[in-house]
Design a protein around this motif. Sequence first.
Motif, short mmCIF file in Angstrom:
data_model
loop_
_atom_site.label_atom_id
_atom_site.label_comp_id
_atom_site.label_asym_id
_atom_site.label_seq_id
_atom_site.Cartn_x
_atom_site.Cartn_y
_atom_site.Cartn_z
N ASP A 114 0.82 -1.22 0.00
CA ASP A 114 0.00 0.00 0.00
C ASP A 114 0.85 1.27 0.00
O ASP A 114 0.55 2.24 0.69
N ARG A 115 1.92 1.25 -0.81
CA ARG A 115 2.82 2.40 -0.91
C ARG A 115 2.82 3.03 -2.29
O ARG A 115 3.70 3.83 -2.61
N ASN A 116 1.87 2.68 -3.14
CA ASN A 116 1.85 3.26 -4.48
C ASN A 116 1.66 4.77 -4.41
O ASN A 116 0.79 5.27 -3.71
N ARG A 117 2.51 5.51 -5.15
CA ARG A 117 2.42 6.97 -5.19
C ARG A 117 2.01 7.47 -6.57
O ARG A 117 2.00 8.67 -6.80
N HIS A 118 1.72 6.57 -7.48
CA HIS A 118 1.43 6.97 -8.86
C HIS A 118 -0.06 6.90 -9.15
O HIS A 118 -0.77 6.05 -8.62
N SER A 119 -0.50 7.76 -10.06
CA SER A 119 -1.91 7.80 -10.44
C SER A 119 -2.19 6.76 -11.53
O SER A 119 -1.28 6.21 -12.14
N HIS A 120 -3.47 6.57 -11.78
CA HIS A 120 -3.86 5.67 -12.88
C HIS A 120 -3.40 6.22 -14.22
O HIS A 120 -3.09 5.45 -15.13
N VAL A 121 -3.28 7.53 -14.36
CA VAL A 121 -2.80 8.13 -15.61
C VAL A 121 -1.33 7.75 -15.84
O VAL A 121 -0.93 7.43 -16.97
N TYR A 122 -0.54 7.78 -14.81
CA TYR A 122 0.87 7.37 -14.90
C TYR A 122 0.96 5.95 -15.45
O TYR A 122 1.74 5.68 -16.38
N PHE A 123 0.17 5.05 -14.88
CA PHE A 123 0.23 3.66 -15.34
C PHE A 123 -0.37 3.47 -16.73
O PHE A 123 0.01 2.55 -17.44
N ARG A 124 -1.26 4.34 -17.14
CA ARG A 124 -1.75 4.30 -18.53
C ARG A 124 -0.60 4.58 -19.50
O ARG A 124 -0.50 3.95 -20.55
N TRP A 125 0.27 5.51 -19.15
CA TRP A 125 1.43 5.81 -19.99
C TRP A 125 2.45 4.67 -19.92
O TRP A 125 3.01 4.26 -20.94
N VAL A 126 2.69 4.17 -18.71
CA VAL A 126 3.63 3.06 -18.52
C VAL A 126 3.18 1.85 -19.33
O VAL A 126 4.01 1.10 -19.85
N ASN A 127 1.89 1.67 -19.47
CA ASN A 127 1.32 0.54 -20.18
C ASN A 127 1.71 0.52 -21.67
O ASN A 127 1.67 -0.53 -22.32
N GLU A 128 2.10 1.66 -22.21
CA GLU A 128 2.45 1.74 -23.63
C GLU A 128 3.90 1.36 -23.91
O GLU A 128 4.25 1.09 -25.06
N ILE A 129 4.74 1.34 -22.91
CA ILE A 129 6.17 1.09 -23.11
C ILE A 129 6.44 -0.26 -23.79
O ILE A 129 7.22 -0.32 -24.76
N PRO A 130 5.84 -1.37 -23.34
CA PRO A 130 6.16 -2.64 -23.99
C PRO A 130 5.76 -2.69 -25.47
O PRO A 130 6.37 -3.43 -26.24
N VAL A 131 4.77 -1.91 -25.86
CA VAL A 131 4.37 -1.87 -27.27
C VAL A 131 5.53 -1.37 -28.12
O VAL A 131 5.83 -1.93 -29.18
N LEU A 132 6.19 -0.32 -27.66
CA LEU A 132 7.33 0.24 -28.39
C LEU A 132 8.46 -0.78 -28.51
O LEU A 132 9.06 -0.94 -29.58
N PHE A 133 8.73 -1.48 -27.41
CA PHE A 133 9.77 -2.51 -27.44
C PHE A 133 9.41 -3.64 -28.39
O PHE A 133 10.25 -4.12 -29.14
N LEU A 134 8.16 -4.07 -28.35
CA LEU A 134 7.72 -5.17 -29.22
C LEU A 134 7.91 -4.81 -30.68
O LEU A 134 8.47 -5.59 -31.45
N PHE A 135 7.45 -3.63 -31.07
CA PHE A 135 7.61 -3.20 -32.46
C PHE A 135 9.08 -3.19 -32.86
O PHE A 135 9.45 -3.74 -33.90
N ALA A 136 9.90 -2.57 -32.06
CA ALA A 136 11.32 -2.44 -32.39
C ALA A 136 12.00 -3.80 -32.48
O ALA A 136 12.72 -4.08 -33.44
N ILE A 137 11.77 -4.66 -31.50
CA ILE A 137 12.44 -5.97 -31.47
C ILE A 137 11.98 -6.85 -32.62
O ILE A 137 12.80 -7.48 -33.30
N VAL A 138 10.68 -6.88 -32.89
CA VAL A 138 10.18 -7.73 -33.98
C VAL A 138 10.68 -7.21 -35.33
O VAL A 138 11.10 -8.00 -36.19
#
Length: 140
Positions: free
Chosen positions: A108-132
Motif C-alpha cells: 500500500d505504498r503506491n504513489r502513482h496515479s492511474h494516468v501514470y500507469f496508462r502511460w507506462v502501459n504503452e512502453i512494452p508496445v514500443l519494445f515489441l515493435f522495435a524488437i520484432v
Amino acid sequence: MILKALHIIFMVTWFAGLFYLPRLFVYHAMSEDSPSIERFKIMERKLYYGIMTPGMLLTLLFGSWMLVDYAWAMYSSFGWLHVKLALIVFLVIYHAFCGKWLNDFKHDRNRHSHVYFRWVNEIPVLFLFAIVFLATLKPF
C-alpha cells in the motif's frame, strides 16, 4: 527450429504479462474499496510470478541458447543484433520496475496515479515493435 518456436512462445507469454500487469495497475490505482484492492494484489502477484517471470526467464534461456548455438556466429557483425540485445536489456529493466510497482501496491505504498500507469502501459508496445522489426527485417 524448435528453439526458435519455444523462444517465440515464451516471448508471447512474457509480453502478455507486460501488457496486462500495468493495466491492472491502472485499475488498482483507481480502486478505493478494500475487496477490490485485495483482489488486484492477488491478480498482480499471480501474473508477475506465475506468468511474466517464467515467460521472461524461458524467453531469455531459449534466446541465449539460439545466440550461442548459431545466431552469434551468423549475425554478430550486424548492428541490428546488438540493438536488439540492448532493447532486451531495457525490457528486463522494465520488468524489474513492474516488480517494484507490484511490491509498492502490495505494501500500500503506491504513489502513482492511474494516468501514470496508462502511460507506462504503452512502453512494452514500443519494445515489441522495435524488437520484432529488427529480428525479422535485419535492417543493418
